[in-house]
Scaffold this motif. Structure first.
Motif, PDB file in Angstrom:
ATOM      1  N   UNK A 109       0.838  -1.206   0.000  1.00  0.00           N
ATOM      2  CA  UNK A 109       0.000   0.000   0.000  1.00  0.00           C
ATOM      3  C   UNK A 109       0.873   1.256   0.000  1.00  0.00           C
ATOM      4  N   UNK A 110       2.032   1.167   0.629  1.00  0.00           N
ATOM      5  CA  UNK A 110       2.927   2.322   0.753  1.00  0.00           C
ATOM      6  C   UNK A 110       4.040   2.353  -0.290  1.00  0.00           C
ATOM      7  N   UNK A 120       4.193   8.520   2.991  1.00  0.00           N
ATOM      8  CA  UNK A 120       3.299   7.987   4.017  1.00  0.00           C
ATOM      9  C   UNK A 120       1.891   8.579   3.918  1.00  0.00           C
ATOM     10  N   UNK A 121       1.815   9.841   3.621  1.00  0.00           N
ATOM     11  CA  UNK A 121       0.514  10.500   3.517  1.00  0.00           C
ATOM     12  C   UNK A 121      -0.322   9.928   2.371  1.00  0.00           C
ATOM     13  N   UNK A 122       0.326   9.653   1.246  1.00  0.00           N
ATOM     14  CA  UNK A 122      -0.396   9.064   0.111  1.00  0.00           C
ATOM     15  C   UNK A 122      -0.900   7.663   0.458  1.00  0.00           C
ATOM     16  N   UNK A 123      -0.053   6.855   1.091  1.00  0.00           N
ATOM     17  CA  UNK A 123      -0.456   5.510   1.477  1.00  0.00           C
ATOM     18  C   UNK A 123      -1.588   5.524   2.488  1.00  0.00           C
ATOM     19  N   UNK A 124      -1.547   6.478   3.393  1.00  0.00           N
ATOM     20  CA  UNK A 124      -2.572   6.579   4.434  1.00  0.00           C
ATOM     21  C   UNK A 124      -3.959   6.885   3.881  1.00  0.00           C
ATOM     22  N   UNK A 125      -4.035   7.358   2.663  1.00  0.00           N
ATOM     23  CA  UNK A 125      -5.324   7.704   2.057  1.00  0.00           C
ATOM     24  C   UNK A 125      -6.177   6.472   1.756  1.00  0.00           C
ATOM     25  N   UNK A 135      -8.374  -0.250   2.443  1.00  0.00           N
ATOM     26  CA  UNK A 135      -7.385  -1.283   2.132  1.00  0.00           C
ATOM     27  C   UNK A 135      -6.456  -1.491   3.326  1.00  0.00           C
ATOM     28  N   UNK A 136      -6.038  -0.415   3.981  1.00  0.00           N
ATOM     29  CA  UNK A 136      -5.201  -0.521   5.181  1.00  0.00           C
ATOM     30  C   UNK A 136      -5.900  -1.335   6.268  1.00  0.00           C
TER      31      UNK A 136
END
Length: 102
Positions: free
Chosen positions: A40-41, A46-51, A55-56
């Motif tokens: 995912x990352x 990190x900010x983009x992945x956290x969106x 899925x997270x």
């Protein structure tokens, strides 16, 4: 109240998956699910992945489910082993003096 472990075992048992959930295969599955979480990352901040929150949540749940099943197979109490590890970590990584005073 039904615990998470009881819910996981009920789900597994309703599908007759217990014979496939030996410690080796659970450890492998745990690693594979952790890799899916990392994906995912990959190539993102990190900010983009956290969106990608849904899925997270799914991948974190998969990692936890396999970790819980592995601990259960080995007869480990989740709360107990976490508490023991936090005590060891506190000795290995003591809090800075400034944090202790607060």
């Amino acid at each position: 109240m039904t615990t998470s472990m009881e819910k996981i075992n009920q789900f597994r048992d309703e599908r007759n998956w217990r014979p496939h959930h030996n410690e080796k295969d659970l450890a492998l599955s745990l690693s594979l699910e952790a890799s899916e979480l990392l994906e995912i990352y990959q190539w993102k901040t990190p900010e983009e992945g956290n969106q990608d929150r849904e899925h997270l949540k799914e991948e974190i749940a998969d990692v936890l489910i396999y970790a819980y099943m592995l601990a259960d197979n080995l007869g480990f109490d989740i709360d107990e082993i976490i508490a023991e590890k936090l005590v060891k970590n506190a000795v290995k990584y003591p809090a800075p003096e400034a944090s202790k005073a607060e």
